[in-house]
Design an enzyme around this catalytic site. Structure first.
Site, PDB file in Angstrom:
ATOM      1  N   HIS A   1       0.823  -1.223   0.000  1.00 37.11           N
ATOM      2  CA  HIS A   1       0.000   0.000   0.000  1.00 37.11           C
ATOM      3  C   HIS A   1       0.852   1.267   0.000  1.00 37.11           C
ATOM      4  O   HIS A   1       0.372   2.352  -0.335  1.00 37.11           O
ATOM      5  CB  HIS A   1      -0.928  -0.015   1.219  1.00 37.11           C
ATOM      6  CG  HIS A   1      -2.201   0.744   1.038  1.00 37.11           C
ATOM      7  ND1 HIS A   1      -2.363   1.731   0.085  1.00 37.11           N
ATOM      8  CD2 HIS A   1      -3.388   0.660   1.697  1.00 37.11           C
ATOM      9  CE1 HIS A   1      -3.595   2.220   0.178  1.00 37.11           C
ATOM     10  NE2 HIS A   1      -4.235   1.583   1.129  1.00 37.11           N
TER      11      HIS A   1
ATOM     12  N   ASP B   1     -12.144  -9.768 -17.124  1.00 32.54           N
ATOM     13  CA  ASP B   1     -12.280 -11.042 -17.823  1.00 32.54           C
ATOM     14  C   ASP B   1     -10.900 -11.454 -18.334  1.00 32.54           C
ATOM     15  O   ASP B   1     -10.325 -10.798 -19.195  1.00 32.54           O
ATOM     16  CB  ASP B   1     -13.268 -10.870 -18.988  1.00 32.54           C
ATOM     17  CG  ASP B   1     -13.505 -12.152 -19.765  1.00 32.54           C
ATOM     18  OD1 ASP B   1     -12.767 -13.135 -19.546  1.00 32.54           O
ATOM     19  OD2 ASP B   1     -14.405 -12.159 -20.610  1.00 32.54           O
TER      20      ASP B   1
END
Length: 454
Positions: A168, A397
């Protein structure tokens, strides 16, 4: 605990190395403030490909396209670098060292787990889901020796889970999903198992330079009073927590939003502000707090459109700021939905470019690296929302269909953490609520809250 079996662990480097690219990237106050926090951990659940593609071919394909994605996001294959400054304050400086040391790719199998085992339980089965994420219990500052990016592909009986852990300190949620979206796009364009190069060019290439956007505000690299590693206090053990996904349909969101705006005679309250206010009121109600007890709601806000000059949407780094809305339990419950949402609206609207600049300047003068364990309370009266319903989650996808669910890993989980995602249906929104078991159960049994979800 599920029996997750690890098949292989591979260090993945960028497919090509361009020595002319910057090898050192400075870190900003937004980045450095997160050194003691946990990495971002998000993962996607897919049905297993219907084609007869051999598993080894699929894993090889994902590794190959992962490497190709690292060509574009090459700093994620590096490490954090620490410099001990020779000054009277014994400060340290961190930077992103783009040394190409490698990201991590894990292949695992959970042959006793089905898609239904993850989706059908009312509460999220943490003992299963947590095992699908790599680098659990690692803090961001450990990126000096550990990978900044790790991916775990876990085969299920009838599905695949792709869990991603990214430091992060290096990036925020916007950049996280930019990486994920680019990887899935490259994978899809390669044909789901071919060895061809496919489209290795990101539709929106990431922007790495920090200096040009902070010029004249702070001088990089920043010098911070960071403790020696052996002096960093261990994270306290959090109390038992449970998690559950709450789904809000497009129609319910529109009804709640209209109600909130009507109560305040405005049209400026957003859908997200309305839902956060609804959750704040509902959870405060079931917590049974005294009327004069202070309650807070932390909103993690993206700053990309609030700086001058504006940060590009595809800036690779952190550009987030936590803003607090504060009141008392009695005032919140008495004033209701519109009032709570309007209080949030006012705090969000107050974050002008001037306020953002002031935050960066002030942090540079007085750096504060927060230990998340400090916010753990014996009696929790806070909530905090992270992530965004605007992230492109369900467009990922990889070549065998869109994901059917999103889950987060165990990092940065606190009592009162509400992680927001777009829903699978257009216009819907999901909240992953992390609460104490008794409060989560009370929320589920609260008819006023539950009837306003679907």
């Amino acid at each position: 605990m599920t029996n997750t079996r690890f098949i292989s662990t591979t260090s993945i480097q960028p497919a090509t190395a361009d020595k002319e690219l910057p090898q050192r990237i400075e870190l900003t106050p937004w980045d450095l403030a997160l050194l003691l926090a946990d990495p971002i951990q998000k993962g996607l659940l897919f049905h297993k490909p219907t084609s007869q593609l051999p598993t080894n071919t699929l894993i090889h394909h994902l590794k190959s396209t992962f490497s190709a994605t690292l060509d574009i996001f090459y700093p994620l294959a590096g490490r954090l670098a620490l410099v001990q400054n020779d000054d009277v304050d014994c400060t340290s400086s961190f930077f992103l060292h783009c040394n190409g040391e490698g990201a991590q790719f894990l292949h695992a199998s959970a042959n006793d787990i089905t898609v239904a085992d993850i989706l059908q339980p009312l509460n999220i089965p943490d003992d299963i889901v947590d095992s699908f994420f790599p680098m659990n219990e690692v803090s961001n500052y450990e990126g000096t020796s550990k990978p900044l990016l790790a991916v775990q592909v876990t085969e299920l009986v009838d599905g695949i889970f792709i869990g991603c852990t990214i430091n992060h300190t290096v990036l925020d949620g916007t950049s996280f999903w930019h990486f994920f979206n680019t990887w899935s796009r490259i994978s899809r364009s390669c044909g789901g198992g071919d060895d061809g190069d496919g489209d290795r060019v990101s539709e929106f290439p990431p922007v790495f330079d920090r200096r040009q956007y902070l010029h004249g505000i702070v001088e990089l690299p920043l010098r911070i009073p960071f403790p020696r590693y052996n002096e960093i206090p261990k994270k306290p053990t959090p109390p038992p927590l449970k998690q559950r996904m709450f789904h809000f349909s497009r129609e319910r969101i529109a009804q709640l939003k209209a109600k909130a705006n009507a109560e305040m005679e405005t049209d400026k309250i957003s859908s997200l502000q309305t839902l956060m206010a609804h959750l704040w009121i509902s959870i405060t109600r079931v917590r049974n707090l005294e009327k004069d007890e202070s309650v807070t709601y932390g909103i993690t806000m993206g700053m990309r459109g609030r700086t001058k000059p504006e940060l590009p949407q595809h800036y690779l780094g952190n550009s987030i700021k936590l803003e607090i809305v504060k009141t008392t339990a009695g005032e919140l419950l008495e004033n209701g939905l519109g009032w709570a949402a309007w209080e949030m609206n006012k705090v969000i609207a107050s974050q002008t470019s001037e306020e953002v600049r002031k935050f960066i300047e002030d942090w540079g003068k007085n750096p504060v690296v927060v230990n998340p364990g400090q916010v753990i309370q014996s009696k929790c009266t806070m909530l905090i929302t992270g992530s965004s319903p605007r992230f492109n989650v369900y467009g990922n996808d990889f070549g065998w269909g869109k994901p059917i669910a999103v889950r987060s890993g165990p990092g940065n989980k606190l009592n009162g953490k509400l992680t927001v995602f777009p829903g699978a249906e257009q216009g819907s929104i999901d909240f992953e609520a992390c609460l104490s078991p008794e409060i989560l159960q009370a929320l589920v049994e609260d008819a006023e809250f539950m009837e306003l979800r679907y």
